[in-house]
Design a protein around this motif. Structure first.
Motif, PDB file in Angstrom:
ATOM      1  N   ARG A  51       4.923  15.522   2.562  1.00 25.64           N
ATOM      2  CA  ARG A  51       4.969  15.916   3.959  1.00 25.64           C
ATOM      3  C   ARG A  51       3.578  16.195   4.524  1.00 25.64           C
ATOM      4  N   LYS A  52       2.622  16.415   3.647  1.00 22.73           N
ATOM      5  CA  LYS A  52       1.261  16.710   4.086  1.00 22.73           C
ATOM      6  C   LYS A  52       0.348  15.486   3.997  1.00 22.73           C
ATOM      7  N   THR A  53       0.932  14.327   3.746  1.00 19.36           N
ATOM      8  CA  THR A  53       0.139  13.106   3.633  1.00 19.36           C
ATOM      9  C   THR A  53      -0.464  12.736   4.984  1.00 19.36           C
ATOM     10  N   GLU A  54      -1.733  12.423   4.981  1.00 19.70           N
ATOM     11  CA  GLU A  54      -2.424  11.995   6.192  1.00 19.70           C
ATOM     12  C   GLU A  54      -2.801  10.525   6.063  1.00 19.70           C
ATOM     13  N   LEU A  55      -2.293   9.708   6.956  1.00 19.36           N
ATOM     14  CA  LEU A  55      -2.562   8.273   6.931  1.00 19.36           C
ATOM     15  C   LEU A  55      -3.882   7.987   7.643  1.00 19.36           C
ATOM     16  N   VAL A  56      -4.757   7.259   6.956  1.00 20.51           N
ATOM     17  CA  VAL A  56      -6.059   6.919   7.497  1.00 20.51           C
ATOM     18  C   VAL A  56      -6.191   5.402   7.529  1.00 20.51           C
ATOM     19  N   ALA A  57      -6.576   4.860   8.659  1.00 19.16           N
ATOM     20  CA  ALA A  57      -6.719   3.407   8.791  1.00 19.16           C
ATOM     21  C   ALA A  57      -7.829   2.895   7.878  1.00 19.16           C
ATOM     22  N   ASP A  58      -7.528   1.813   7.193  1.00 13.43           N
ATOM     23  CA  ASP A  58      -8.501   1.187   6.299  1.00 13.43           C
ATOM     24  C   ASP A  58      -9.067  -0.045   6.988  1.00 13.43           C
ATOM     25  N   ASP A  59     -10.324   0.020   7.383  1.00 13.15           N
ATOM     26  CA  ASP A  59     -10.960  -1.089   8.096  1.00 13.15           C
ATOM     27  C   ASP A  59     -11.802  -1.964   7.184  1.00 13.15           C
ATOM     28  N   SER A  60     -11.661  -1.812   5.892  1.00 11.25           N
ATOM     29  CA  SER A  60     -12.481  -2.584   4.965  1.00 11.25           C
ATOM     30  C   SER A  60     -12.029  -4.039   4.929  1.00 11.25           C
ATOM     31  N   PRO A  61     -12.936  -4.969   4.588  1.00  8.02           N
ATOM     32  CA  PRO A  61     -12.546  -6.389   4.499  1.00  8.02           C
ATOM     33  C   PRO A  61     -11.428  -6.620   3.494  1.00  8.02           C
ATOM     34  N   ASN A  62     -11.398  -5.879   2.404  1.00  7.94           N
ATOM     35  CA  ASN A  62     -10.356  -6.072   1.395  1.00  7.94           C
ATOM     36  C   ASN A  62      -8.983  -5.753   1.969  1.00  7.94           C
ATOM     37  N   HIS A  63      -8.927  -4.709   2.807  1.00  7.76           N
ATOM     38  CA  HIS A  63      -7.651  -4.348   3.419  1.00  7.76           C
ATOM     39  C   HIS A  63      -7.162  -5.465   4.334  1.00  7.76           C
ATOM     40  N   ARG A  64      -8.052  -6.042   5.124  1.00  6.85           N
ATOM     41  CA  ARG A  64      -7.652  -7.126   6.035  1.00  6.85           C
ATOM     42  C   ARG A  64      -7.180  -8.342   5.244  1.00  6.85           C
ATOM     43  N   ARG A  65      -7.880  -8.640   4.164  1.00  8.08           N
ATOM     44  CA  ARG A  65      -7.464  -9.787   3.345  1.00  8.08           C
ATOM     45  C   ARG A  65      -6.100  -9.535   2.714  1.00  8.08           C
ATOM     46  N   ALA A  66      -5.871  -8.298   2.305  1.00  2.00           N
ATOM     47  CA  ALA A  66      -4.571  -7.975   1.707  1.00  2.00           C
ATOM     48  C   ALA A  66      -3.452  -8.149   2.720  1.00  2.00           C
ATOM     49  N   ARG A  67      -3.690  -7.722   3.959  1.00  2.00           N
ATOM     50  CA  ARG A  67      -2.673  -7.874   4.996  1.00  2.00           C
ATOM     51  C   ARG A  67      -2.404  -9.346   5.287  1.00  2.00           C
ATOM     52  N   LEU A  68      -3.455 -10.143   5.334  1.00  2.00           N
ATOM     53  CA  LEU A  68      -3.278 -11.573   5.559  1.00  2.00           C
ATOM     54  C   LEU A  68      -2.495 -12.212   4.425  1.00  2.00           C
ATOM     55  N   PHE A  69      -2.787 -11.787   3.200  1.00  2.00           N
ATOM     56  CA  PHE A  69      -2.068 -12.326   2.041  1.00  2.00           C
ATOM     57  C   PHE A  69      -0.590 -11.963   2.117  1.00  2.00           C
ATOM     58  N   LEU A  70      -0.287 -10.694   2.415  1.00  2.00           N
ATOM     59  CA  LEU A  70       1.109 -10.270   2.487  1.00  2.00           C
ATOM     60  C   LEU A  70       1.851 -10.996   3.606  1.00  2.00           C
ATOM     61  N   GLU A  71       1.180 -11.194   4.739  1.00  2.00           N
ATOM     62  CA  GLU A  71       1.812 -11.912   5.837  1.00  2.00           C
ATOM     63  C   GLU A  71       2.077 -13.366   5.462  1.00  2.00           C
ATOM     64  N   ALA A  72       1.133 -13.979   4.741  1.00  2.00           N
ATOM     65  CA  ALA A  72       1.330 -15.361   4.306  1.00  2.00           C
ATOM     66  C   ALA A  72       2.514 -15.462   3.352  1.00  2.00           C
ATOM     67  N   VAL A  73       2.637 -14.489   2.451  1.00  2.00           N
ATOM     68  CA  VAL A  73       3.763 -14.491   1.511  1.00  2.00           C
ATOM     69  C   VAL A  73       5.077 -14.343   2.258  1.00  2.00           C
ATOM     70  N   MET A  74       5.104 -13.461   3.249  1.00  2.00           N
ATOM     71  CA  MET A  74       6.331 -13.259   4.024  1.00  2.00           C
ATOM     72  C   MET A  74       6.718 -14.517   4.785  1.00  2.00           C
TER      73      MET A  74
END
Length: 269
Positions: A51-74
């Motif tokens: 309940r105390k978890t704080e979500l922080v946006a990850d702007d690193s290139p690795n994060h963007r590549r991971a999102r692109l990979f997951l979207e491609a898989v979907m």
């Protein structure tokens, strides 16, 4: 958290000398699935409250590549056959109209596992768009791997361009010269229609007796025949070609500009 790793507490017991005894299972990557026992008197134990978890946006290139990979898989993961709704209707380069979605809704309703759709609208209502929506939805469900589009010669290039620019459906244009070129590149006797998964060809080229044997041994997930009103006369080569393709296809889509309704014929007649 214990020893810089994440653990799931399964049981805890208060001991006489060493504080709390924790029976845990590892959940972080290094200790995942590992069972262990820790004592609060011996190790530093930090309780993590979700309940105390704080979500922080990850702007690193690795994060963007991971999102692109997951979207491609979907995108590559086919929708289940039981999915009735249109998954891609709002992603195309078109001004969406209700009537343009109706053929796809009929074909995916599963009232007929092998849909036979006649799109018979007046000129200007967007038959090509209706065909594109239907083909894209079939592809998204794994039912459009092999596609054949048959059109008159004068609209072949326009049809090919519309499906590519609006729906990202690539079709290899096979005129008589194109087929001869392919036959030079493949072993003698091989079926030229098995060389490409998605092709567009003129009806005049396809109805030639030269290709009848190959068509008899070629199956398609979806066949589109434009200006199908030219197929109705029994005993003609056009009609024979349509009947042959209907037998060899899972989904058959006929387009005509002579009427204003959308129906589902059993077969071209």
């Amino acid at each position: 958290m214990i020893r810089d790793e994440l653990w799931l507490v399964r049981n805890c017991v208060l001991t006489a000398r060493d504080g709390w005894m924790l029976e845990v299972t590892g959940i972080s990557s290094f200790v995942r699935g590992l069972d262990a026992v820790f004592y609060s008197g011996l190790d530093a134990i930090t309780e993590l409250d979700p309940r105390k978890t704080e979500l922080v946006a990850d702007d690193s290139p690795n994060h963007r590549r991971a999102r692109l990979f997951l979207e491609a898989v979907m995108r590559k993961t086919f929708l289940p056959q039981s999915e009735r709704g249109l998954a891609l209707a709002d992603t195309f380069l078109m001004d969406e109209q209700v009537h343009q979605l109706r053929p796809a809704e009929l074909a995916l309703s599963m009232k007929n596992p092998q849909p036979r759709i006649l799109i018979a609208d007046v000129v200007g209502l967007g038959k090509t768009l209706e065909i594109g929506v239907l083909l894209a939805e079939l592809i998204r469900r794994g039912r459009g791997e092999r596609i054949l589009v048959v059109t008159p010669q004068h609209v072949l290039e326009q049809f090919q361009r519309e499906l590519w620019t609006r729906f990202s459906i690539p079709l290899v244009r096979l005129d008589s010269t194109g087929i001869q070129r392919i036959q030079r590149d493949i072993p003698a006797g091989r079926n030229p229609f098995a060389y490409f998964k998605r092709a567009i060809i003129s009806v005049d080229t396809l109805k030639s007796e030269i290709y009848a044997h190959h068509l008899e041994h070629t199956d398609w997930d979806a066949v589109v025949i434009d200006e199908s009103h030219n197929l109705v006369n029994r005993g003609t080569k056009n009609n024979a070609l349509a009947r042959l393709l209907a037998r060899r296809s899972d989904a058959l889509i006929l387009a005509s500009a002579t009427r204003t309704t959308v129906t589902r014929p059993r077969s071209p007649s």
